[in-house]
Design a protein around this motif. Structure first.
Motif, mmCIF file in Angstrom:
data_model
loop_
_atom_site.group_PDB
_atom_site.id
_atom_site.type_symbol
_atom_site.label_atom_id
_atom_site.label_comp_id
_atom_site.label_asym_id
_atom_site.label_seq_id
_atom_site.Cartn_x
_atom_site.Cartn_y
_atom_site.Cartn_z
ATOM 1 N N HIS A 226 -14.647 17.334 9.581
ATOM 2 C CA HIS A 226 -15.226 16.080 9.102
ATOM 3 C C HIS A 226 -14.602 14.854 9.773
ATOM 4 O O HIS A 226 -15.248 13.815 9.873
ATOM 5 C CB HIS A 226 -15.063 15.966 7.589
ATOM 6 N N GLY A 227 -13.362 14.961 10.182
ATOM 7 C CA GLY A 227 -12.698 13.833 10.816
ATOM 8 C C GLY A 227 -12.372 12.708 9.842
ATOM 9 O O GLY A 227 -12.352 12.891 8.629
ATOM 10 N N ASP A 228 -12.121 11.512 10.398
ATOM 11 C CA ASP A 228 -11.807 10.350 9.564
ATOM 12 C C ASP A 228 -13.005 9.994 8.681
ATOM 13 O O ASP A 228 -14.158 10.146 9.093
ATOM 14 C CB ASP A 228 -11.481 9.134 10.428
ATOM 15 N N THR A 229 -12.720 9.510 7.491
ATOM 16 C CA THR A 229 -13.768 8.991 6.609
ATOM 17 C C THR A 229 -13.783 7.484 6.766
ATOM 18 O O THR A 229 -12.880 6.785 6.288
ATOM 19 C CB THR A 229 -13.492 9.377 5.140
ATOM 20 N N LYS A 230 -14.797 6.963 7.440
ATOM 21 C CA LYS A 230 -14.802 5.553 7.831
ATOM 22 C C LYS A 230 -14.716 4.614 6.641
ATOM 23 O O LYS A 230 -14.090 3.545 6.705
ATOM 24 C CB LYS A 230 -16.031 5.238 8.681
ATOM 25 N N GLU A 231 -15.357 4.991 5.532
ATOM 26 C CA GLU A 231 -15.336 4.122 4.357
ATOM 27 C C GLU A 231 -13.913 4.011 3.783
ATOM 28 O O GLU A 231 -13.531 2.956 3.267
ATOM 29 C CB GLU A 231 -16.282 4.649 3.277
ATOM 30 N N LEU A 232 -13.144 5.090 3.869
ATOM 31 C CA LEU A 232 -11.768 5.042 3.373
ATOM 32 C C LEU A 232 -10.862 4.290 4.339
ATOM 33 O O LEU A 232 -9.920 3.609 3.912
ATOM 34 C CB LEU A 232 -11.232 6.462 3.147
ATOM 35 N N VAL A 233 -11.146 4.430 5.630
ATOM 36 C CA VAL A 233 -10.373 3.679 6.627
ATOM 37 C C VAL A 233 -10.520 2.179 6.397
ATOM 38 O O VAL A 233 -9.553 1.416 6.485
ATOM 39 C CB VAL A 233 -10.812 4.055 8.055
ATOM 40 N N SER A 234 -11.735 1.739 6.074
ATOM 41 C CA SER A 234 -11.972 0.305 5.906
ATOM 42 C C SER A 234 -11.596 -0.208 4.522
ATOM 43 O O SER A 234 -11.092 -1.331 4.387
ATOM 44 C CB SER A 234 -13.442 -0.016 6.187
ATOM 45 N N LYS A 235 -11.794 0.597 3.481
ATOM 46 C CA LYS A 235 -11.609 0.097 2.119
ATOM 47 C C LYS A 235 -10.299 0.520 1.470
ATOM 48 O O LYS A 235 -9.714 -0.241 0.693
ATOM 49 C CB LYS A 235 -12.777 0.557 1.237
ATOM 50 N N LEU A 236 -9.822 1.719 1.769
ATOM 51 C CA LEU A 236 -8.651 2.249 1.071
ATOM 52 C C LEU A 236 -7.363 2.110 1.885
ATOM 53 O O LEU A 236 -6.312 1.754 1.332
ATOM 54 C CB LEU A 236 -8.889 3.722 0.718
ATOM 55 N N LEU A 237 -7.445 2.373 3.182
ATOM 56 C CA LEU A 237 -6.239 2.354 4.009
ATOM 57 C C LEU A 237 -5.494 1.021 3.953
ATOM 58 O O LEU A 237 -4.259 1.012 3.841
ATOM 59 C CB LEU A 237 -6.586 2.729 5.451
ATOM 60 N N PRO A 238 -6.165 -0.126 4.033
ATOM 61 C CA PRO A 238 -5.421 -1.399 3.958
ATOM 62 C C PRO A 238 -4.616 -1.554 2.670
ATOM 63 O O PRO A 238 -3.527 -2.149 2.682
ATOM 64 C CB PRO A 238 -6.528 -2.455 4.050
ATOM 65 N N ILE A 239 -5.128 -1.013 1.563
ATOM 66 C CA ILE A 239 -4.417 -1.087 0.285
ATOM 67 C C ILE A 239 -3.160 -0.234 0.326
ATOM 68 O O ILE A 239 -2.099 -0.619 -0.163
ATOM 69 C CB ILE A 239 -5.338 -0.637 -0.862
ATOM 70 N N LEU A 240 -3.264 0.951 0.933
ATOM 71 C CA LEU A 240 -2.109 1.839 1.026
ATOM 72 C C LEU A 240 -1.017 1.206 1.888
ATOM 73 O O LEU A 240 0.168 1.273 1.553
ATOM 74 C CB LEU A 240 -2.527 3.189 1.624
ATOM 75 N N LYS A 241 -1.417 0.605 2.986
ATOM 76 C CA LYS A 241 -0.445 -0.042 3.867
ATOM 77 C C LYS A 241 0.228 -1.233 3.177
ATOM 78 O O LYS A 241 1.447 -1.404 3.251
ATOM 79 C CB LYS A 241 -1.125 -0.502 5.153
ATOM 80 N N ALA A 242 -0.567 -2.038 2.503
ATOM 81 C CA ALA A 242 -0.041 -3.242 1.865
ATOM 82 C C ALA A 242 0.961 -2.914 0.759
ATOM 83 O O ALA A 242 1.872 -3.704 0.482
ATOM 84 C CB ALA A 242 -1.182 -4.074 1.296
ATOM 85 N N ASN A 243 0.810 -1.741 0.151
ATOM 86 C CA ASN A 243 1.672 -1.353 -0.971
ATOM 87 C C ASN A 243 2.683 -0.287 -0.608
ATOM 88 O O ASN A 243 3.271 0.335 -1.480
ATOM 89 C CB ASN A 243 0.808 -0.909 -2.156
ATOM 90 N N LYS A 244 2.886 -0.072 0.698
ATOM 91 C CA LYS A 244 3.929 0.828 1.195
ATOM 92 C C LYS A 244 3.847 2.224 0.573
ATOM 93 O O LYS A 244 4.851 2.781 0.118
ATOM 94 C CB LYS A 244 5.317 0.212 0.967
ATOM 95 N N VAL A 245 2.644 2.768 0.583
ATOM 96 C CA VAL A 245 2.457 4.140 0.111
ATOM 97 C C VAL A 245 3.102 5.105 1.110
ATOM 98 O O VAL A 245 3.013 4.924 2.325
ATOM 99 C CB VAL A 245 0.955 4.451 -0.049
ATOM 100 N N ASP A 246 3.753 6.123 0.595
ATOM 101 C CA ASP A 246 4.463 7.077 1.445
ATOM 102 C C ASP A 246 3.543 8.156 2.007
ATOM 103 O O ASP A 246 3.593 8.458 3.203
ATOM 104 C CB ASP A 246 5.602 7.741 0.652
ATOM 105 N N PHE A 247 2.715 8.747 1.128
ATOM 106 C CA PHE A 247 1.864 9.863 1.554
ATOM 107 C C PHE A 247 0.445 9.692 1.030
ATOM 108 O O PHE A 247 0.250 9.278 -0.113
ATOM 109 C CB PHE A 247 2.398 11.207 1.022
#
Length: 334
Positions: A226-247
């Protein structure tokens, strides 16, 4: 006065309902429900992660379960995480569907696996009666089972944020490819996602846990089928980065996979090899940060202390395929 009594009565009913779950529900300002999961007396935590598994024992599901029991005993695990696609091919037909017992209760029988299972829904689960997997009735059949759309497990040392990723994927609404999805409880997908993101942002920002872990069904980074999920890359990933998620841990791709992120300390861990695998069916494009990929059946273990995390992937025979350790001091400084 009557209103006050009614409120007290409703609160009592809620307490009784929570008690029937055998878990402690803790209040939080965010809308996500929160469950307490005690760590060990020495403060450490260990658990297994499995996805894409429910095939009534077929496609090596039973063999993977056997090895999970062995490793679970060795590590003295505290619980199990399921990354979704819990029942194939099309979820459960209802609360009375025997597939629940045939694919779960009768398969994961090892003593070490008689712990709480925390599960999210996958896209195949939405193709059946999704509400059935969320029902209290299944917990009466097997008390280990806890499946919600999105929720938080507070395990003292770590907070684990379970996210319902299927409604993020636009194609399930616009081009279902002949499948019927059970969108009850979702309503407007745009509003549903917006509210979920708001709640997740708040919960992550308020978290003081040593380790922050987010679990969803769909991958953010993957070289699998399936590869990357584009909707999660755009909507979810920035939140994880901003909040220093580990995994970020997921299933969906039927493989075991570890990918690092060049721009943040997030590690992307795919554990979707609980039964049927797609041997050789991988994306050809290069993905930066790839540390490990295996397209056979297996599962993952996670061991956490105050200062370090150890991740290990196992194959269907219980062999260690990839083991990776990081210290929290190093991890926080990336």
């Amino acid at each position: 006065m009557a209103a006050g009594l009614n409120n007290e009565y409703m609160a009592l009913c809620l307490v009784l309902m929570i008690s029937s779950f055998g878990l402690c529900l803790v209040s939080t300002r965010a809308e996500l429900r929160r469950f307490e999961q005690p760590a060990k007396t020495d403060g450490t935590l260990s658990f297994l992660v499995l996805g894409d598994w429910g095939r009534k024992g077929a496609f090596n599901q039973s063999e993977v379960a056997l090895q999970m029991g062995r490793i679970g005993e060795k590590l003295d695990i505290d619980f199990v995480v399921s990354t979704g696609d819990n029942f194939y091919d099309d979820g459960l037909t209802g609360e009375q569907d025997k597939a629940f017992e045939e694919s779960f209760t009768q398969i994961y029988t090892a003593k070490s696996l008689q712990k709480q299972w925390y599960s999210v829904l996958g896209n195949h689960d939405y193709r059946g009666n999704a509400e059935a997997q969320l029902s209290l009735h299944l917990r009466k059949i097997d008390s280990r089972w806890l499946c919600l759309r999105s929720f938080i497990v507070d395990a003292e040392l770590a907070e684990i944020f379970f996210v319902d990723t299927t409604p993020f994927v636009q194609s399930y609404f616009t081009d279902a490819e002949g499948h019927t999805y059970d969108w009850r409880g979702i309503g407007s997908p745009r509003a549903y996602i917006a509210n979920l993101i708001k709640d997740l942002k708040l919960a992550l920002s308020e978290s003081s846990a040593k380790w922050k872990i987010v679990v969803g069904h769909h991958s953010i980074r993957s070289i699998g089928h399936h590869g990357d999920t584009k909707e999660l890359v755009s909507k979810l990933l920035p939140i994880l980065k901003a909040n220093k998620v580990d995994f970020y841990m997921n299933g969906h791709d039927h493989c075991l996979e570890h990918i690092g992120d060049a721009e943040s300390p997030i590690q992307f861990l795919t554990s979707g090899a609980g039964s049927k695998a797609w041997r050789g069916d991988i994306k050809k494009q290069k993905t930066g940060g790839l540390k490990f990929f295996y397209d056979g059946q297996g599962f993952m273990s996670v061991q956490l202390t105050q200062d370090a995390a150890e991740i290990a992937f196992y194959d269907v025979s219980g062999n260690v395929l990839h083991r990776w350790t990081t210290t929290k001091l190093l991890y926080s400084s990336i």
